[in-house]
Design a protein around this motif. Structure first.
Motif, PDB file in Angstrom:
ATOM      1  N   VAL A  87      28.569  49.812  57.940  1.00 47.69           N
ATOM      2  CA  VAL A  87      27.276  49.150  57.769  1.00 47.69           C
ATOM      3  C   VAL A  87      26.672  49.501  56.414  1.00 47.69           C
ATOM      4  O   VAL A  87      26.883  50.597  55.887  1.00 47.69           O
ATOM      5  N   ASN A  88      25.926  48.538  55.869  1.00 46.03           N
ATOM      6  CA  ASN A  88      25.166  48.806  54.658  1.00 46.03           C
ATOM      7  C   ASN A  88      24.078  49.813  54.994  1.00 46.03           C
ATOM      8  O   ASN A  88      23.313  49.608  55.934  1.00 46.03           O
ATOM      9  N   TYR A  89      24.023  50.881  54.242  1.00 43.18           N
ATOM     10  CA  TYR A  89      23.057  51.949  54.504  1.00 43.18           C
ATOM     11  C   TYR A  89      21.885  51.895  53.528  1.00 43.18           C
ATOM     12  O   TYR A  89      20.834  52.453  53.779  1.00 43.18           O
ATOM     13  N   GLY A  90      22.089  51.233  52.390  1.00 43.28           N
ATOM     14  CA  GLY A  90      21.013  51.110  51.417  1.00 43.28           C
ATOM     15  C   GLY A  90      21.545  51.122  50.002  1.00 43.28           C
ATOM     16  O   GLY A  90      22.734  50.943  49.755  1.00 43.28           O
ATOM     17  N   LEU A  91      20.619  51.347  49.084  1.00 46.36           N
ATOM     18  CA  LEU A  91      20.938  51.353  47.662  1.00 46.36           C
ATOM     19  C   LEU A  91      20.226  52.517  47.013  1.00 46.36           C
ATOM     20  O   LEU A  91      19.125  52.887  47.413  1.00 46.36           O
ATOM     21  N   ASN A  92      20.856  53.101  46.007  1.00 50.23           N
ATOM     22  CA  ASN A  92      20.187  54.146  45.245  1.00 50.23           C
ATOM     23  C   ASN A  92      19.508  53.563  44.019  1.00 50.23           C
ATOM     24  O   ASN A  92      18.311  53.623  43.880  1.00 50.23           O
ATOM     25  N   LYS A  93      20.268  52.973  43.138  1.00 49.47           N
ATOM     26  CA  LYS A  93      19.750  52.482  41.869  1.00 49.47           C
ATOM     27  C   LYS A  93      20.286  51.081  41.640  1.00 49.47           C
ATOM     28  O   LYS A  93      21.478  50.843  41.801  1.00 49.47           O
ATOM     29  N   VAL A  94      19.393  50.166  41.246  1.00 47.38           N
ATOM     30  CA  VAL A  94      19.788  48.785  40.990  1.00 47.38           C
ATOM     31  C   VAL A  94      19.186  48.340  39.667  1.00 47.38           C
ATOM     32  O   VAL A  94      18.000  48.569  39.415  1.00 47.38           O
ATOM     33  N   ARG A  95      20.003  47.695  38.846  1.00 51.74           N
ATOM     34  CA  ARG A  95      19.540  47.121  37.582  1.00 51.74           C
ATOM     35  C   ARG A  95      20.151  45.733  37.414  1.00 51.74           C
ATOM     36  O   ARG A  95      21.244  45.464  37.905  1.00 51.74           O
ATOM     37  N   PHE A  96      19.409  44.864  36.697  1.00 47.12           N
ATOM     38  CA  PHE A  96      19.876  43.517  36.386  1.00 47.12           C
ATOM     39  C   PHE A  96      19.913  43.363  34.861  1.00 47.12           C
ATOM     40  O   PHE A  96      18.990  42.815  34.264  1.00 47.12           O
ATOM     41  N   PRO A  97      20.973  43.852  34.207  1.00 52.60           N
ATOM     42  CA  PRO A  97      21.025  43.833  32.746  1.00 52.60           C
ATOM     43  C   PRO A  97      20.997  42.443  32.110  1.00 52.60           C
ATOM     44  O   PRO A  97      20.549  42.294  30.984  1.00 52.60           O
TER      45      PRO A  97
ATOM     46  N   GLU B  68      31.050  37.270  29.663  1.00 50.66           N
ATOM     47  CA  GLU B  68      29.879  37.989  29.149  1.00 50.66           C
ATOM     48  C   GLU B  68      30.202  39.475  29.006  1.00 50.66           C
ATOM     49  O   GLU B  68      30.987  40.025  29.777  1.00 50.66           O
ATOM     50  N   ASP B  69      29.558  40.108  28.035  1.00 49.80           N
ATOM     51  CA  ASP B  69      29.745  41.544  27.830  1.00 49.80           C
ATOM     52  C   ASP B  69      28.902  42.375  28.786  1.00 49.80           C
ATOM     53  O   ASP B  69      29.328  43.455  29.207  1.00 49.80           O
ATOM     54  N   ARG B  70      27.715  41.892  29.103  1.00 53.54           N
ATOM     55  CA  ARG B  70      26.808  42.648  29.972  1.00 53.54           C
ATOM     56  C   ARG B  70      26.888  42.122  31.398  1.00 53.54           C
ATOM     57  O   ARG B  70      27.018  40.917  31.622  1.00 53.54           O
ATOM     58  N   PRO B  71      26.790  43.007  32.382  1.00 50.21           N
ATOM     59  CA  PRO B  71      26.870  42.581  33.782  1.00 50.21           C
ATOM     60  C   PRO B  71      25.562  41.956  34.270  1.00 50.21           C
ATOM     61  O   PRO B  71      24.501  42.149  33.675  1.00 50.21           O
ATOM     62  N   GLY B  72      25.678  41.232  35.370  1.00 46.37           N
ATOM     63  CA  GLY B  72      24.504  40.643  36.006  1.00 46.37           C
ATOM     64  C   GLY B  72      23.769  41.620  36.895  1.00 46.37           C
ATOM     65  O   GLY B  72      22.570  41.484  37.133  1.00 46.37           O
ATOM     66  N   CYS B  73      24.471  42.630  37.389  1.00 43.58           N
ATOM     67  CA  CYS B  73      23.863  43.627  38.272  1.00 43.58           C
ATOM     68  C   CYS B  73      24.738  44.879  38.270  1.00 43.58           C
ATOM     69  O   CYS B  73      25.966  44.782  38.198  1.00 43.58           O
ATOM     70  N   VAL B  74      24.080  46.016  38.327  1.00 42.74           N
ATOM     71  CA  VAL B  74      24.762  47.289  38.508  1.00 42.74           C
ATOM     72  C   VAL B  74      23.995  48.019  39.607  1.00 42.74           C
ATOM     73  O   VAL B  74      22.782  48.205  39.489  1.00 42.74           O
ATOM     74  N   ALA B  75      24.697  48.386  40.673  1.00 42.23           N
ATOM     75  CA  ALA B  75      24.017  48.987  41.819  1.00 42.23           C
ATOM     76  C   ALA B  75      24.860  50.081  42.462  1.00 42.23           C
ATOM     77  O   ALA B  75      26.083  49.958  42.543  1.00 42.23           O
ATOM     78  N   GLU B  76      24.190  51.129  42.902  1.00 42.47           N
ATOM     79  CA  GLU B  76      24.829  52.149  43.731  1.00 42.47           C
ATOM     80  C   GLU B  76      24.594  51.742  45.189  1.00 42.47           C
ATOM     81  O   GLU B  76      23.474  51.838  45.685  1.00 42.47           O
ATOM     82  N   SER B  77      25.635  51.291  45.829  1.00 45.95           N
ATOM     83  CA  SER B  77      25.568  50.798  47.181  1.00 45.95           C
ATOM     84  C   SER B  77      26.060  51.867  48.153  1.00 45.95           C
ATOM     85  O   SER B  77      27.093  52.496  47.911  1.00 45.95           O
ATOM     86  N   LEU B  78      25.336  52.042  49.247  1.00 43.11           N
ATOM     87  CA  LEU B  78      25.689  53.038  50.249  1.00 43.11           C
ATOM     88  C   LEU B  78      26.271  52.357  51.480  1.00 43.11           C
ATOM     89  O   LEU B  78      25.695  51.401  51.993  1.00 43.11           O
ATOM     90  N   ALA B  79      27.393  52.861  51.949  1.00 44.68           N
ATOM     91  CA  ALA B  79      28.034  52.328  53.151  1.00 44.68           C
ATOM     92  C   ALA B  79      28.260  53.461  54.136  1.00 44.68           C
ATOM     93  O   ALA B  79      28.794  54.518  53.775  1.00 44.68           O
ATOM     94  N   LEU B  80      27.836  53.255  55.366  1.00 45.91           N
ATOM     95  CA  LEU B  80      28.095  54.210  56.440  1.00 45.91           C
ATOM     96  C   LEU B  80      29.363  53.780  57.151  1.00 45.91           C
ATOM     97  O   LEU B  80      29.436  52.670  57.702  1.00 45.91           O
ATOM     98  N   LEU B  81      30.373  54.630  57.094  1.00 41.85           N
ATOM     99  CA  LEU B  81      31.683  54.344  57.682  1.00 41.85           C
ATOM    100  C   LEU B  81      31.816  55.125  58.976  1.00 41.85           C
ATOM    101  O   LEU B  81      31.768  56.354  58.978  1.00 41.85           O
ATOM    102  N   VAL B  82      31.966  54.395  60.077  1.00 43.34           N
ATOM    103  CA  VAL B  82      31.974  55.018  61.406  1.00 43.34           C
ATOM    104  C   VAL B  82      33.360  54.879  62.019  1.00 43.34           C
ATOM    105  O   VAL B  82      33.849  53.756  62.198  1.00 43.34           O
ATOM    106  N   PRO B  83      34.016  56.029  62.333  1.00 40.72           N
ATOM    107  CA  PRO B  83      35.372  55.954  62.931  1.00 40.72           C
ATOM    108  C   PRO B  83      35.353  55.394  64.345  1.00 40.72           C
ATOM    109  O   PRO B  83      34.364  55.309  64.988  1.00 40.72           O
TER     110      PRO B  83
END
Length: 150
Positions: free
Chosen positions: A87-97, A135-150
């Motif tokens: 499951v998506n757990y959240g995001l730490n840092k997001v930028r739209f360069p 393009e040289d610059r990205p549209g988004c850079v994000a730290e995405s958190l995923a909770l992995l459940v066995p």
């Protein structure tokens, strides 16, 4: 796509590249539907004539539309077999360069930044860079958190 057999393999891959996803074309229809869903009808997204004369030379996707593509793009980067759920757990840092122009193709590039034990399994932090074709610059850079459940 990077495939892990289990959570131990994910832990061992901390800091490694996950690869890149397939390309996805950003369409005006997609932008219009997102504008309707979020009630964000700013002219740079939906007014083709005005946007053509604007600062980006045409309509652009909403930053949050680009961000909302992370599950699709990440799904093409990596997977862990044998999980009961992820499951998506959240995001730490997001930028739209740089804005993503309508008609451009985007893809995700991933790196497994960190892993941490969690009550339900493993919390993975993945740096996802949304590349824009040509393009040289990205549209988004994000730290995405995923909770992995066995």
């Amino acid at each position: 796509m990077r495939v892990f057999a289990n959570l131990d393999e994910v832990k061992a891959a901390k800091g490694e590249e996950l690869g890149v996803s397939d390309w996805h074309s950003v369409t005006q229809e997609q932008v219009n539907l997102f504008a309707d869903a979020t009630e964000d009808h700013q002219w740079i997204h939906v007014d083709l004539e005005k946007a053509a004369k604007g600062p980006f030379g045409g309509p652009v996707a909403h930053g949050y539309l680009t961000l909302s593509m992370l599950p699709k793009l990440s799904g093409g980067l990596w997977r862990v077999d044998g999980l009961s759920m992820a499951v998506n757990y959240g995001l730490n840092k997001v930028r739209f360069p740089q804005p993503v122009r309508v008609g451009r193709r985007i893809r995700g590039h991933g790196q497994l930044l960190d892993v941490a034990d969690a009550k339900m399994g493993l919390l993975a932090t993945v740096l996802v860079t949304v590349e824009i074709e040509g393009e040289d610059r990205p549209g988004c850079v994000a730290e995405s958190l995923a909770l992995l459940v066995p």
